[in-house]
Design a protein around this motif. Structure first.
Motif, mmCIF file in Angstrom:
data_model
loop_
_atom_site.group_PDB
_atom_site.id
_atom_site.type_symbol
_atom_site.label_atom_id
_atom_site.label_comp_id
_atom_site.label_asym_id
_atom_site.label_seq_id
_atom_site.Cartn_x
_atom_site.Cartn_y
_atom_site.Cartn_z
ATOM 1 N N ILE A 115 71.391 46.806 -5.271
ATOM 2 C CA ILE A 115 72.534 46.927 -4.279
ATOM 3 C C ILE A 115 74.010 46.157 -4.770
ATOM 4 N N GLU A 116 73.638 44.777 -5.257
ATOM 5 C CA GLU A 116 74.953 44.081 -5.905
ATOM 6 C C GLU A 116 75.316 44.767 -7.218
ATOM 7 N N SER A 172 74.088 52.762 8.825
ATOM 8 C CA SER A 172 72.979 52.245 9.678
ATOM 9 C C SER A 172 72.588 53.299 10.529
ATOM 10 N N HIS A 173 73.502 54.267 10.921
ATOM 11 C CA HIS A 173 72.949 55.166 11.865
ATOM 12 C C HIS A 173 71.724 56.034 11.101
ATOM 13 N N GLN A 174 71.988 56.449 9.836
ATOM 14 C CA GLN A 174 71.160 57.253 9.068
ATOM 15 C C GLN A 174 69.895 56.542 8.565
ATOM 16 N N VAL A 175 69.961 55.052 8.469
ATOM 17 C CA VAL A 175 69.276 54.145 7.700
ATOM 18 C C VAL A 175 68.750 54.753 6.565
ATOM 19 N N SER A 176 70.015 54.875 5.771
ATOM 20 C CA SER A 176 69.793 55.468 4.379
ATOM 21 C C SER A 176 70.315 54.520 3.440
ATOM 22 N N TYR A 177 69.321 54.257 2.289
ATOM 23 C CA TYR A 177 69.713 53.487 1.200
ATOM 24 C C TYR A 177 70.708 53.703 0.315
ATOM 25 N N ILE A 237 73.364 55.941 1.115
ATOM 26 C CA ILE A 237 74.521 55.811 1.735
ATOM 27 C C ILE A 237 74.985 54.434 2.007
ATOM 28 N N THR A 238 74.042 53.541 1.954
ATOM 29 C CA THR A 238 74.663 51.992 1.763
ATOM 30 C C THR A 238 75.207 51.596 0.496
#
Length: 436
Positions: A65-66, A111-116, A118-119
């Motif tokens: 992620i980072e 946060s709505h889609q709980v998607s890695y 999209i994050t």
């Protein structure tokens, strides 16, 4: 340092004082940008352990992620420099803040889609906006005053960046970890599907607040009379004919400065990203993630204090000497954090922030020293080197295979390169004669 200043004639000294006064309001406004990008960057440090629980990630996936965040520096640096040249410095700052606001709204969607996925995309967009700000603001501060005081000046303004990084863990700890199940359970606990969904949605309020602040700041900057960067000065972009016989690669301080920034970022980001997981371990601090985020506040607070102290020390000592001392101290405490246990290891890791504080701004200003007409090009390469933070995924891989604590040997090795740069690599080579 006092010698060159004392030797100035009275008219020149008066002109320098007047010029510094004219830039002071602009520097004050730019300090708010340093604050905001520091604040947003460190929110990630409270977000990572949170996302690790929401998406059930291992350390490699967590640090990825980072890594995506810092890959943006590599990808966006050259387009950012071109954009600044095309639409003007001030408009580029406004665009950068707009891009960051768009990315923060993307986090709400994630946060709505709980998607890695999209994050990762939203964080890449935010980081691209920050890159645009970095490419412009750091060299601006470095060249706006006398070259001999550039390290002290950039350390001082970067202290406001550290003020943002200091407040971010409190903000994230309260509004993200404090309001989520993952922030209030023991390390390694597994969340239910309902808890994961609720935790994912807990990031909406913090990022909506950040988006609103970014929009307001963009409006303020759009209306502010910022002076043109490098206008009439030695660092104004030289004509093609003037630069034809000049080469960045003849400047040893830049050649070794680019990897110094790259390698330092591996150290800084590795510590901050894995800090909460490290101090939460039973054999270290035995804390919940929410409790650990309060100690992360001390890590970044140490960086803020260290930059104020570093700026003061550089008034009477060379930047190279201060940087070398910081590198030695950082190497020492990282060995303690790697091989000790309990509070000793925890406080050793916290203290490294104090010594990391001066590294980025000092390496940056030493790296562009003596570049003359090539200063802007050199600064662009140094900002691109911030992409070194993307290699934190290597430390995540090492943590998965050899243990989280032993992965900090990578950080200790990075401090040794910074020491090498301070003692030898930062010396201007024969290319310094290329100065305009």
């Amino acid at each position: 340092m006092a010698g060159p200043i004392a030797s100035m004639g009275a008219p020149a000294a008066a002109t320098a004082t007047r010029d510094q006064g004219s830039y002071r309001p602009a520097l004050s406004l730019l300090a708010s940008l340093f604050f905001m990008w520091g604040f947003i960057t460190v929110i990630n440090n409270t977000l990572l352990p949170h996302l690790r629980s929401v998406f059930d990630l291992d350390y490699t996936q967590t640090t990825l992620i980072e890594s995506v965040w810092f890959i943006a520096y590599f990808v966006a640096s050259i387009p950012a420099a071109k954009l600044i040249e095309r639409i003007s410095y001030q408009r580029a700052l406004v665009v950068g803040l707009g891009i960051m606001a768009l990315g923060t709204l993307g986090m709400v969607l994630a946060s709505h889609q709980v998607s890695y996925a999209i994050t990762l995309t939203a964080l890449f967009v935010i980081a691209s906006g920050i890159t645009l700000l970095q490419v412009a603001a750091n060299p601006y501060v470095a060249v706006v005053g006398p070259p001999e005081t550039a390290p002290a000046r950039l350390n001082l303004v970067q202290a406001f960046n550290s003020f943002g990084t200091t407040l971010a863990p409190l903000f994230g700890g309260y509004l993200i970890l404090g309001r989520s199940a993952s922030g209030n359970v023991a390390a390694g606990a597994t969340l239910s599907p309902a808890e994961r969904l609720a935790d994912a949605q807990s990031v909406q309020l913090p990022y909506l607040i950040v988006a609103a602040i970014l929009v307001v700041l963009a409006v303020v900057i759009a209306r502010f009379p910022l002076p043109a960067i490098g206008a009439g000065g030695a660092t104004k972009r030289a004509a093609k004919a003037e630069r034809a016989g000049l080469s960045l690669w003849r400047h040893r301080n830049l050649v070794f400065g680019v990897p110094a920034i790259f390698i330092y970022l591996i150290a800084e980001i590795g510590v901050s990203n894995l800090f909460i997981n490290f101090v939460s371990q039973p054999e270290i601090g035995n804390l919940t993630h929410t409790e650990a985020s309060r100690y992360l506040f001390l890590l970044w607070g140490g960086m803020m204090v260290g930059r104020f102290v570093g700026s003061y020390l550089m008034q009477g000592r060379s930047a190279e000497t201060v940087l070398a001392g910081a590198a030695i101290a950082a190497f020492t405490v990282m060995l303690v954090a790697t091989f000790a246990t309990g509070p000793l290891a925890m406080w050793a890791l916290i203290s490294v922030g104090l010594f990391h504080a001066v590294m980025f701004p000092t390496i940056f200003t030493l790296g562009i020293r003596g570049l003359g007409p090539l200063t802007e090009e050199g600064a662009g390469l140094l900002i691109m080197a911030i992409a070194g933070g993307s290699l934190v995924v290597v430390q995540g891989w090492a943590a998965d295979r050899f243990g989280l604590q032993h992965s900090f040997l990578i950080t200790a090795a990075c401090e040794l390169y910074v020491l090498f740069f301070a003692l030898w690599g930062s010396r201007p080579g024969r290319g310094a004669s290329d100065r305009a």
